[in-house]
Design an enzyme around this catalytic site. Structure first.
Site, PDB file in Angstrom:
ATOM      1  N   LYS A 125     119.943  -1.195  29.929  1.00  0.00           N
ATOM      2  CA  LYS A 125     119.407   0.038  30.491  1.00  0.00           C
ATOM      3  C   LYS A 125     119.606   0.076  32.004  1.00  0.00           C
ATOM      4  CE  LYS A 125     117.124   3.791  31.194  1.00  0.00           C
ATOM      5  NZ  LYS A 125     117.860   5.060  30.881  1.00  0.00           N
ATOM      6  N   GLY A 162     115.687  10.040  32.857  1.00  0.00           N
ATOM      7  CA  GLY A 162     115.473   9.905  34.290  1.00  0.00           C
ATOM      8  C   GLY A 162     115.306   8.460  34.725  1.00  0.00           C
ATOM      9  N   LEU A 163     116.056   7.590  34.022  1.00  0.00           N
ATOM     10  CA  LEU A 163     116.141   6.189  34.457  1.00  0.00           C
ATOM     11  C   LEU A 163     114.808   5.446  34.511  1.00  0.00           C
ATOM     12  CD1 LEU A 163     118.911   6.071  37.233  1.00  0.00           C
ATOM     13  CD2 LEU A 163     118.962   5.052  34.957  1.00  0.00           C
ATOM     14  N   CYS A 198     124.608   9.280  36.632  1.00  0.00           N
ATOM     15  CA  CYS A 198     123.427   9.691  35.867  1.00  0.00           C
ATOM     16  C   CYS A 198     123.066  11.135  36.207  1.00  0.00           C
ATOM     17  CB  CYS A 198     122.236   8.792  36.144  1.00  0.00           C
ATOM     18  SG  CYS A 198     120.802   9.290  35.148  1.00  0.00           S
ATOM     19  N   ASN A 210     129.925   8.945  30.718  1.00  0.00           N
ATOM     20  CA  ASN A 210     128.485   9.119  30.736  1.00  0.00           C
ATOM     21  C   ASN A 210     128.213  10.453  30.045  1.00  0.00           C
ATOM     22  OD1 ASN A 210     125.695   8.939  31.406  1.00  0.00           O
ATOM     23  ND2 ASN A 210     126.211   7.815  33.269  1.00  0.00           N
ATOM     24  N   GLY A 265     131.348   7.486  24.084  1.00  0.00           N
ATOM     25  CA  GLY A 265     131.055   8.901  23.956  1.00  0.00           C
ATOM     26  C   GLY A 265     131.219   9.313  22.506  1.00  0.00           C
ATOM     27  N   GLY A 321     126.592   4.177  21.870  1.00  0.00           N
ATOM     28  CA  GLY A 321     125.332   4.594  22.466  1.00  0.00           C
ATOM     29  C   GLY A 321     124.419   5.220  21.437  1.00  0.00           C
TER      30      GLY A 321
HETATM   31  C1  LIG Z   1     118.737   8.023  25.891  1.00  0.00           C
HETATM   32  C2  LIG Z   1     119.933   7.666  26.724  1.00  0.00           C
HETATM   33  C3  LIG Z   1     119.775   6.952  27.903  1.00  0.00           C
HETATM   34  C4  LIG Z   1     120.858   6.620  28.698  1.00  0.00           C
HETATM   35  N1  LIG Z   1     120.685   5.892  29.822  1.00  0.00           N
HETATM   36  C5  LIG Z   1     121.747   5.508  30.565  1.00  0.00           C
HETATM   37  C6  LIG Z   1     121.599   4.666  31.693  1.00  0.00           C
HETATM   38  O1  LIG Z   1     120.499   4.235  32.022  1.00  0.00           O
HETATM   39  N2  LIG Z   1     122.711   4.326  32.401  1.00  0.00           N
HETATM   40  C7  LIG Z   1     123.952   4.769  32.047  1.00  0.00           C
HETATM   41  O2  LIG Z   1     124.927   4.455  32.712  1.00  0.00           O
HETATM   42  N3  LIG Z   1     124.138   5.551  30.962  1.00  0.00           N
HETATM   43  C8  LIG Z   1     123.064   5.920  30.212  1.00  0.00           C
HETATM   44  N4  LIG Z   1     123.254   6.701  29.088  1.00  0.00           N
HETATM   45  C9  LIG Z   1     124.621   7.114  28.723  1.00  0.00           C
HETATM   46  C10 LIG Z   1     125.230   6.200  27.664  1.00  0.00           C
HETATM   47  O3  LIG Z   1     125.349   4.871  28.136  1.00  0.00           O
HETATM   48  C11 LIG Z   1     126.606   6.707  27.215  1.00  0.00           C
HETATM   49  O4  LIG Z   1     127.454   6.733  28.342  1.00  0.00           O
HETATM   50  C12 LIG Z   1     126.554   8.104  26.633  1.00  0.00           C
HETATM   51  O5  LIG Z   1     125.382   8.272  25.883  1.00  0.00           O
HETATM   52  C13 LIG Z   1     127.754   8.428  25.760  1.00  0.00           C
HETATM   53  O6  LIG Z   1     127.835   7.580  24.644  1.00  0.00           O
HETATM   54  P1  LIG Z   1     127.232   7.961  23.193  1.00  0.00           P
HETATM   55  O7  LIG Z   1     127.730   9.334  22.868  1.00  0.00           O
HETATM   56  O8  LIG Z   1     127.737   6.903  22.264  1.00  0.00           O
HETATM   57  O9  LIG Z   1     125.762   7.940  23.326  1.00  0.00           O
HETATM   58  C14 LIG Z   1     122.159   7.030  28.299  1.00  0.00           C
HETATM   59  C15 LIG Z   1     122.324   7.742  27.119  1.00  0.00           C
HETATM   60  C16 LIG Z   1     121.239   8.061  26.327  1.00  0.00           C
HETATM   61  C17 LIG Z   1     121.455   8.825  25.069  1.00  0.00           C
END
Ligand SMILES: Cc1cc2nc3c(=O)[nH]c(=O)nc-3n(C[C@H](O)[C@H](O)[C@H](O)COP(=O)(O)O)c2cc1C
Ligand SMILES: Cc1cc2nc3c(=O)[nH]c(=O)nc-3n(C[C@H](O)[C@H](O)[C@H](O)COP(=O)(O)OP(=O)(O)OC[C@H]3O[C@@H](n4cnc5c(N)ncnc54)[C@H](O)[C@@H]3O)c2cc1C
Ligand SMILES: Cc1cc2nc3c(=O)[nH]c(=O)nc-3n(C[C@H](O)[C@H](O)[C@H](O)COP(=O)(O)OP(=O)(O)OC[C@H]3O[C@@H](n4cnc5c(N)ncnc54)[C@H](O)[C@@H]3O)c2cc1C
Ligand SMILES: Cc1cc2nc3c(=O)[nH]c(=O)nc-3n(C[C@H](O)[C@H](O)[C@H](O)COP(=O)(O)O)c2cc1C
Ligand code: FES
Ligand code: FES
Lengths: 243, 301, 301, 243
Positions: C44, C71-72, C128, C190, C241, C263
């Site tokens: 995270k 929101g991190l 982000c 992202n 993604g 993700g």
């Molecule tokens: C709930 C949630 C929290 C996320 N938090 C972060 C984060 O803290 N830092 C980051 O670089 N990406 C974050 N992401 C983005 C994911 O790492 C990823 O880049 C993005 O979701 C696309 O992949 P996916 O479609 O497989 O989820 C977050 C995504 C989700 C859904």
């Protein structure tokens, strides 16, 4: 456009026969678009394999998630179907000797066609990789010749091998099956100068001629022209189609 | 209850349009939909000369979306005027003609040819991802947008709508360029560039490698672009991208769309526009909204 | 059969990673997944100080996707080192620490604190969409990317991965900026900025109005970005993604991803990474691929 | 993690009781995540309403597409379920007089709780808008008091009205229901200085504590802290929760 499933049986490993209520009367070679549910989005096209008053049959092979979902549906479940769509096979009174050639999952629409043909002499050549299906049904409408690639049933080889033996009798050829087969059938029809109609497949969006996604390359004066499989086809004169 | 909306000096009986390229020239869907009931029909994108488009496959399903690479197959402006417009003229709806020039001059020529009865508005397609010439190259350049809009406005009395591409970082600049060029409205989004690969052949599914994504999958993205575009301009915005229900349509109107267009979902349910229209009325009834304009741009932030 | 891939001087036992923010710090998923079997865990996103994040709701389902606005929320770098890293160190996998500074100095400070045993790589989160300071503002500016990368590389011996945002028109520029800054790899995408509206209250679902779209819906878009990024740089690309299956993962590898991260799909099927790993092996077997590197960037155009 | 549906009945208009096989033993207040199929993506959280050896019950209301899909499922269909998840109600031997307060679709988890309570004096106050459900089941475990907003059943009014009459007896309060109700229950518990645990709802991603999407605002020394409903909760001490 909800329709109730009356039957959905596996007639051979991975191949299903589905029957549902349907009122609009189709012609052979036409198809329907079925919403396969689950997380599929687009409707999938399926040729009409049979039609009796208010009852339509399609035969489908499980290939991806749509057909997989379809295979899990049960009697009395409802499905969303539109159609009949497209331009099917043209039937001509003038031809007495008919050669019907089908391969694999291209075979279903030829059953409805064979049923509607009124000619005396109908030869039906059906090619399978291995296990055959719908043979008994076809036997009602003509002389059936089976080929299998592994020789497990009927003649070993391709439909095109079998065709050659009876091609001289034919006044017209109707074909449906995989692209390479259709291409070979087209070549034979040209060689023997026999009119030939084939049903082609292409991925579809709307199914009714509005989106231009189901392009089939056809010959045109100035080179080529993309016709619509869903509206101008799926049945085309073989000589029109550019493979 | 009033569903009427206005763009420029044109009044539409309701805000439910159909999106260019998904509804042909109306004929095919007329067996499912009473065309008289649509706010407007945005016809398939036209080029100056007939165009054959890209080789198949041209469509590929993705999760809740589709990629398309039609490449603007169309009969050309003259073919449209000859074979399609007469049919459309029989209906009491507005006809918006989507045009895609390879050059600015082509846009101008097409606009001139289309400055006739039965055509109510032009939609300048500066955002097609599936053609080599013109297309998106124009759409990602604010100067081109400004120039094309201005030149077309100079030769037509029709309402001019500029169709924007979402393949930009900041939509506001592009919407503003259209407004500055004299556009009566902007419409968005066109498809989002995407791709798919056949893992067996290791080849892209599409000959052009890239294709355009549309359908429900893109809705949250489209909504954001419409919201931002509306904040940047004072001309009306026509919202589209993944709309499949009245709820979706209302979301777009709340964030600023004067009208909405349904694209891909026509394929899934050919009568969806009629359902959406009825359900918008139900929503208005339930929420005591007597005039649809009370919903438009009513977001409460 | 070899599944090993390399990024910089680091070897990963396989290319199946989990994406930052979707897998916590590994603990929660360890009841479903043997963490030793993962190529890497991208934890995270951390900030220098603990962060509470955004008010709920923070998640909203869209067609085949989700919008999130976390929101991190995170325990800060020190909290991570104290409470989370010891657990992760017990496993034979690589730990990639995702960090998000509000300033370049914060990135540097965090990188220094994290230059310790048990941390294998840093992923610089300059993308982000859900925070006001830093975040995407850095990611849409190639100079910031270059600067942050260079500064962090100057203080760490770890592999540095730069996580790119898809909210740009031309990804190539941003990938190149990371490479020029000395990045060992770029990761993308992202989330894509989107929004949703509650049609009854006419308010945005999220307090921040915008949120980040992820999940299967974005896959065709992500694939295109990864393909383009790989064409722009010679460093490895980590693709993500919308991946939900081995087929998806292989598509990303074919277009150029040295590794992939899962993700959102972890939420849908907590054991999906293990399924994906097994199915990649099956694909390799079926296609006579003895080394996964034969698949990477093997697109046949 | 496939589980077979044993029962799925509409017990009141729009409210269903589903039973499926499930082996892992839950505690009251915990929940499961169910993949509702169709074109839903995320699993949906549902509180455990009852559990007997290898058999779990959830009671759900049809609210959106997930619960709608669920309501269409049939006996012997398989569903994908994970759990039990979360931190449920704490049960204390020291308390003899228990007050259980539930509203609407927050009522189901309180049945499993009531069943597991071993105290002598259990008062159960259940509030409905109109039609009630699960009354007979609750009656096995305590004195049940019903309120309906329209007065169609039991007392007319809100649970909080009914609570006041028996609040003096209570050593602890357990509550679950809509946010405004929980807020009112919290206020009463503070006014009467009675310990109170409430189960709260929030939209969830992972359901297991990894994604930080299910934030519940709680009091903390330095202001507030977002706890996770799926892991720290769904049951919290009422005094912790900031509404
Ligand atoms: C709930 C949630 C929290 C996320 N938090 C972060 C984060 O803290 N830092 C980051 O670089 N990406 C974050 N992401 C983005 C994911 O790492 C990823 O880049 C993005 O979701 C696309 O992949 P996916 O479609 O497989 O989820 C977050 C995504 C989700 C859904
Ligand atoms: C006019 C027409 C008639 C058809 N009749 C029949 C029939 O009677 N019985 C039958 O089993 N199949 C028929 N098909 C093919 C059938 O439409 C596809 O098998 C089906 O759409 C696959 O859906 P899916 O979701 O299971 O597979 P997907 O996951 O969508 O794809 C699986 C495979 O099927 C291929 N495919 C997908 N869509 C099509 C399509 N529209 N045409 C051809 N191949 C496709 C894909 O390339 C892929 O290899 C017909 C197709 C057309 C165009
Ligand atoms: C810990 C917990 C336990 C729950 N137990 C039960 C139960 O026992 N019985 C029951 O019927 N419902 C319960 N819910 C609520 C249930 O999860 C939602 O009703 C369900 O997710 C709605 O899904 P849907 O697809 O039908 O609706 P959607 O289309 O997703 O949404 C419809 C409506 O439900 C609301 N909603 C969506 N997700 C949630 C959520 N996670 N929590 C609260 N509201 C939501 C939305 O705001 C919207 O108004 C519980 C929720 C939580 C968090
Ligand atoms: C098959 C297809 C063809 C399209 N052709 C055009 C076109 O010719 N001109 C144009 O401006 N947009 C075209 N579009 C884009 C749509 O008009 C619309 O902007 C986009 O699909 C987003 O809406 P949707 O998600 O509702 O489909 C096309 C879209 C599809 C799916
Ligand atoms: S599928 Fe739309 S035109 Fe053929
Ligand atoms: S739902 Fe993921 S942390 Fe609670």
């Amino acid at each position: 456009m909800k329709h109730t499933i009356i039957r959905n049986d596996e007639i051979r490993s991975g191949v299903f026969r589905m029957e549902f209520d349907f009122a609009d009367i189709p012609t052979p070679g036409q198809f329907v678009m079925i919403n396969c549910g689950g997380n599929t989005l687009l409707k999938r096209p399926f040729s009409i394999c049979d039609f009796e008053k208010d009852k339509m049959t399609v035969v489908y092979e499980v290939r991806g998630k749509g057909t997989y979902n379809l295979s899990k549906m049960k009697i009395s479940d409802e499905i969303d179907v539109t159609g009949p769509h497209g331009h099917g096979f043209d039937i001509f009174d003038k031809y007495n000797n008919i050669l019907v050639v089908g391969g694999g999952i291209g075979i279903p629409p030829l059953l409805f066609l064979s049923k509607k043909l009124k000619s005396k002499n109908i030869n039906i050549v059906l090619g399978f990789r291995s296990d055959a299906f719908l043979i008994d049904e076809f036997s009602k409408y003509g002389n059936v010749l089976i080929t299998t690639e592994d020789g497990s049933y009927g003649m070993k080889g391709y439909v095109t091998d079998a065709m050659k033996e009876i091609i001289n009798e034919a006044d017209i050829i109707y074909g449906c099956g995989p692209k390479p087969m259709l291409n070979a059938v087209k070549d034979i029809s040209e060689k023997y100068k026999i009119p030939c109609q084939i049903s082609v497949e292409e991925r579809m969006g709307c199914g009714i001629g509005a989106c231009m996604t189901c392009a089939c390359k056809t010959v045109a004066e100035d080179g080529y022209h993309y016709k619509k499989v869903c509206k101008d086809g799926p049945v085309f004169w073989a000589k029109e189609v550019v493979f | 209850m009033s569903l009427k909306v206005n763009i420029g000096n044109l009044e539409f009986k309701n805000p439910v349009f159909v999106a260019s390229g998904t509804f042909g020239f109306g004929k095919e869907y007329s067996q499912y939909v009473d065309l008289n009931k649509l706010g407007a029909i945005m016809v398939k994108g036209l080029t100056l000369n007939p165009k054959e488009g890209n080789p198949p496959p041209r469509i590929y399903e993705t999760p809740s979306g589709i990629l398309n690479s039609v490449g603007l197959q169309n009969p050309g402006v003259d073919g449209f005027l000859r074979d399609e417009l007469p049919f459309l003229k029989k209906f009491d709806t507005k006809v918006i003609v989507n045009i895609a020039g390879e050059t600015i001059e082509e846009f101008v020529t097409m606009a001139q040819k289309l400055d006739i009865d039965g055509v109510h508005a032009l939609e300048l397609n500066v955002s097609c991802p599936n053609v080599k010439e013109g297309g998106m190259a124009f759409g990602v350049n604010p100067n081109s947008i400004y120039e094309i809009t201005k030149r077309v406005k100079g030769v037509t009395n029709k309402i001019v709508i500029v169709k924007l591409t979402p393949n930009v970082a900041d939509i506001k600049i592009y919407a503003k360029a259209a407004e500055d060029g004299g556009a009566d409205a902007v419409s968005l989004i066109n498809t989002i560039t995407g791709m798919a690969v056949d893992i067996n052949s290791r080849k892209p599914i599409f000959k052009n490698i890239f294709a355009g994504l549309s359908g429900p999958a893109v809705k949250p993205i489209a909504l954001k672009y419409v919201y931002e575009a509306k904040k940047a301009v004072s001309i009306p915005v026509i919202g589209m991208g993944g709309i499949s229900s009245a709820e979706d349509a209302i979301e777009f109107m709340i964030v600023g769309a004067t009208a909405v267009a349904i694209g891909t979902y026509n394929f899934i349910n050919p009568t969806c526009t009629m359902d959406i229209l009825e359900d918008i009325k139900k929503y208005m009834n339930k929420n005591n909204v007597s005039d649809i304009n009370q919903i438009i741009n009513s977001i409460n932030v």
